[in-house]
Design a protein around this motif. Structure first.
Motif, PDB file in Angstrom:
ATOM      1  N   ASP A 351       0.828  -1.217   0.000  1.00  0.00           N
ATOM      2  CA  ASP A 351       0.000   0.000   0.000  1.00  0.00           C
ATOM      3  C   ASP A 351       0.861   1.265   0.000  1.00  0.00           C
ATOM      4  O   ASP A 351       0.544   2.247  -0.687  1.00  0.00           O
ATOM      5  N   SER A 352       1.952   1.238   0.779  1.00  0.00           N
ATOM      6  CA  SER A 352       2.819   2.422   0.819  1.00  0.00           C
ATOM      7  C   SER A 352       3.515   2.656  -0.521  1.00  0.00           C
ATOM      8  O   SER A 352       3.725   3.803  -0.929  1.00  0.00           O
ATOM      9  N   ILE A 353       3.879   1.571  -1.230  1.00  0.00           N
ATOM     10  CA  ILE A 353       4.512   1.724  -2.547  1.00  0.00           C
ATOM     11  C   ILE A 353       3.510   2.258  -3.571  1.00  0.00           C
ATOM     12  O   ILE A 353       3.843   3.126  -4.398  1.00  0.00           O
ATOM     13  N   LYS A 354       2.275   1.768  -3.506  1.00  0.00           N
ATOM     14  CA  LYS A 354       1.260   2.243  -4.452  1.00  0.00           C
ATOM     15  C   LYS A 354       0.921   3.708  -4.237  1.00  0.00           C
ATOM     16  O   LYS A 354       0.695   4.454  -5.196  1.00  0.00           O
ATOM     17  N   TYR A 359       8.635   6.710  -8.834  1.00  0.00           N
ATOM     18  CA  TYR A 359       8.591   5.533  -9.682  1.00  0.00           C
ATOM     19  C   TYR A 359       8.928   4.302  -8.851  1.00  0.00           C
ATOM     20  O   TYR A 359       9.671   4.363  -7.865  1.00  0.00           O
ATOM     21  N   ILE A 360       8.393   3.157  -9.270  1.00  0.00           N
ATOM     22  CA  ILE A 360       8.613   1.912  -8.536  1.00  0.00           C
ATOM     23  C   ILE A 360       9.910   1.279  -9.032  1.00  0.00           C
ATOM     24  O   ILE A 360      10.012   0.859 -10.194  1.00  0.00           O
ATOM     25  N   SER A 387      12.705   2.144  -0.047  1.00  0.00           N
ATOM     26  CA  SER A 387      12.442   1.952   1.388  1.00  0.00           C
ATOM     27  C   SER A 387      13.281   0.844   2.001  1.00  0.00           C
ATOM     28  O   SER A 387      13.438   0.806   3.216  1.00  0.00           O
ATOM     29  N   GLY A 388      13.815  -0.060   1.171  1.00  0.00           N
ATOM     30  CA  GLY A 388      14.597  -1.171   1.697  1.00  0.00           C
ATOM     31  C   GLY A 388      13.758  -2.263   2.335  1.00  0.00           C
ATOM     32  O   GLY A 388      14.279  -3.068   3.109  1.00  0.00           O
TER      33      GLY A 388
END
Length: 597
Positions: A351-354, A359-360, A387-388
């Protein structure tokens, strides 16, 4: 014993000294090789500030003299992930000691103790002689002594005012201390007033090895939380003395029975008034002792093999449960909790990445249960580079899929992230795996496939190794070429063609040619102009030399030049591989998720 070579620094790894106890996190590092890094070796040598000092193979400098930036990122990450473990921090290849910190960590003996020792040395020949010139005076001597009710004469009766208590440590003379910080014995009066003084060497040894006790306040009420309870190692003979009297009426116990359930001990006592009481060493969750659950969970999370811990318990005659009970604990308690925590963490990370505006960028790498081609399991993990955090992983077993295990794990993860999770992946970082390269190029052409710079460097240095015997002059440029590769990848500004031009420009530099024309354009090296002294120190190659052609063949190899633009973003899988190392330490390959999940 290892000592720090810096003048005035007392760091060492002697376990008997106070310096080791106060500096448990101090590491020691050997000097750089003089033939490989002469400048760095000289800087280390000058930093020691010792006249006519020649470092040997055992010379070391401790970690107190290095800054935080001098240590590798992987070792610092391991230190953060395992704060309770003793992790050694490794230095970078160009680290130089800069902090001149001198701490006198030697234990300082009080002046009163030194005077007492000196007096004892003077009194020893007087006491050993036949003629005693002076009588020893004993202050506060009391003639009336009461016999102790205990069978042990060495039991300390604090409430008895008619007893004289002497400390075991002869260094306590003249020192103010609180009762309870030292070990005391009960001495009864006799007609012999002579004193036996111990040997000075034994006295110093007792002072150095004196045990330190930690005193804590006992809570009045028992804690209801499991994490706040403490565990202790108790012998059966010591525990049995607590059941001599009935806890309800304080009468004599006539019957004591006990039974064992794994690490649980239950004791049933019956007194002469027929009071039957049951005492348990652990609380229970339904029928399962909580201590057994905690021990099984600790074994799973720490990575200790069950057979090893069982042998440890057998050697101590420590009660422990069997392997079927351990498997049930994992199946009913530890496994479901780990799965629930992982699912919550996975959902939060996705959810945090979305929701992020960036960019991903993801990194993927595989880990096998054994090296070589005999591996049965492979875990392919994907980490978010920004984020690691671990996004997801897949476990692939040999026989269930066809082809390479690592490629199949990568395919499953990419399909799940792009289709089920709707990830718009901009960049995917891997090693130089040919199967994964072909899969991403054909099935996911919109994803930028990036290679780890370390893997490119590793392959290049492996080819440079072939020049060591026949072309030694070219082989001596090995370290400089490796550093130039990392510099070119870092300063190419995300342009793959510029990366290739910057890296291949070293073919002019090694000929002492720092300005040249290429396609009608004049180009120069980015470094500062070299002085005459720096030019004379370099071993330059000539254009018609065989060593130059051998080196040029390696630098301009077709496969290497083809893969080089894939390192234009200067990203690497270092944190992901550090996570794999931590997982290997937390659980062996035969007991971890590689073989049991």
């Amino acid at each position: 014993m290892v000592l720090c070579s810096v003048f005035g620094c007392n760091s060492n790894n002697d376990k008997k000294r106070a310096t080791c106890r106060q500096s448990e996190n101090i590491n020691f590092y050997s000097f750089p090789k003089r033939n490989k890094s002469p400048l760095r070796f000289k800087q280390w040598l000058v930093f020691c500030k010792r006249k006519d000092f020649v470092p040997g193979s055992g010379s070391r400098i401790c970690s107190k003299h290095f800054q935080e930036k001098d240590f590798t990122e992987s070792s610092k990450l391991q230190k953060q992930l395992l704060p309770n473990e003793k992790i050694k921090l490794y230095l970078n290849s160009d680290s130089i000691p800069t902090i001149y910190k001198v701490d006198d960590l030697r234990p300082k003996i009080p002046r009163s103790i030194r005077i007492s020792r000196k007096r004892n040395e003077e009194d020893i020949p007087k006491l050993n002689s036949t003629n005693i010139g002076k009588k020893l005076k004993v202050d506060n001597f009391v003639n009336d002594f009461n016999e102790s009710d205990s069978e042990d004469d060495n039991v300390l009766d604090i409430d008895n005012p008619n007893c004289i208590y002497f400390s075991d440590n002869p260094n306590d003379k003249g020192i103010q201390c609180d009762l309870g910080n030292e070990c005391y014995k009960l001495y009864k009066p006799t007609n012999d007033i002579s004193f036996e003084i111990e040997n000075q060497e034994e006295e110093e040894e007792a002072y150095e090895e004196e045990e330190i006790y930690e005193c804590k306040q006992t809570p009045k009420k028992p804690s209801s939380k499991i994490e706040e309870n403490s565990c202790f190692f108790v012998f059966w003979d010591c525990l049995l003395t607590l059941f001599n009297r009935c806890r309800q009426c304080n009468s004599t116990v006539v019957s004591v029975q006990h039974y064992i359930q794994g690490a649980l001990l239950s004791v049933i006592t019956i007194c002469d008034r027929n009071h039957k009481l049951i005492w348990r060493s652990q609380n229970k969750n339904n029928k399962r002792p909580l201590g057994n659950i905690l021990i099984g969970s600790a074994l799973t999370l720490s990575g200790i093999l069950f057979t090893q811990f069982l042998a440890f318990c057998d050697s101590l005659k420590l009660s422990f449960f069997s392997r079927p009970v351990y498997d049930k604990i994992i199946k009913r308690y530890t496994g479901p909790v780990i799965c629930n925590i992982w699912e919550d963490q996975k959902k939060s990370t996705i959810d945090s990445i979305k929701n992020s505006e960036n960019y991903i960028w993801l990194a993927g790498d595989g880990q096998f249960d054994s090296p070589g081609f005999c591996a049965k399991y492979c875990i392919y993990s994907v980490m978010d580079l920004r984020s690691g955090k671990i996004v997801d992983f897949k476990l692939v077993q040999k026989g269930m899929v066809k082809g390479d295990l690592e490629r199949k794990g990568c395919e499953l993860l990419l399909n799940d992230l792009t289709k089920n999770q709707n990830f718009n992946i901009k960049l995917f970082l891997t090693d130089r795996h040919k199967g994964i390269r072909f899969y991403i190029r054909t099935q996911h052409p919109d994803i930028q496939h990036e290679f780890d710079v370390w893997h490119l460097s590793k392959g290049l240095m492996k080819k440079m190794k072939t020049l060591e015997k026949k072309h030694e002059n070219a082989y001596l440029w090995k370290s400089s070429i490796n550093n130039h590769l990392w510099w070119a990848s870092q300063n190419c500004k995300g342009d793959g063609q510029l990366l290739v031009e910057k890296f291949t420009s070293l073919l002019h530099h090694i000929k002492n040619e720092h300005e040249w024309e290429e396609n009608g354009v004049t180009k120069t090296c980015d470094h500062d102009p070299l002085t005459d002294g720096e030019i004379n120190k370099k071993l330059w190659l000539k254009s018609d030399d065989e060593s130059y052609y051998a080196l040029k063949k390696i630098i301009t190899a077709k496969d290497f030049i083809k893969d080089l633009p894939h390192a234009k973003h200067f990203v690497h899988t270092g944190r992901l591989e550090s996570y794999h190392n931590v997982r290997l330490r937390a659980g062996s390959s035969k007991n971890s998720a590689l073989g049991k999940t």
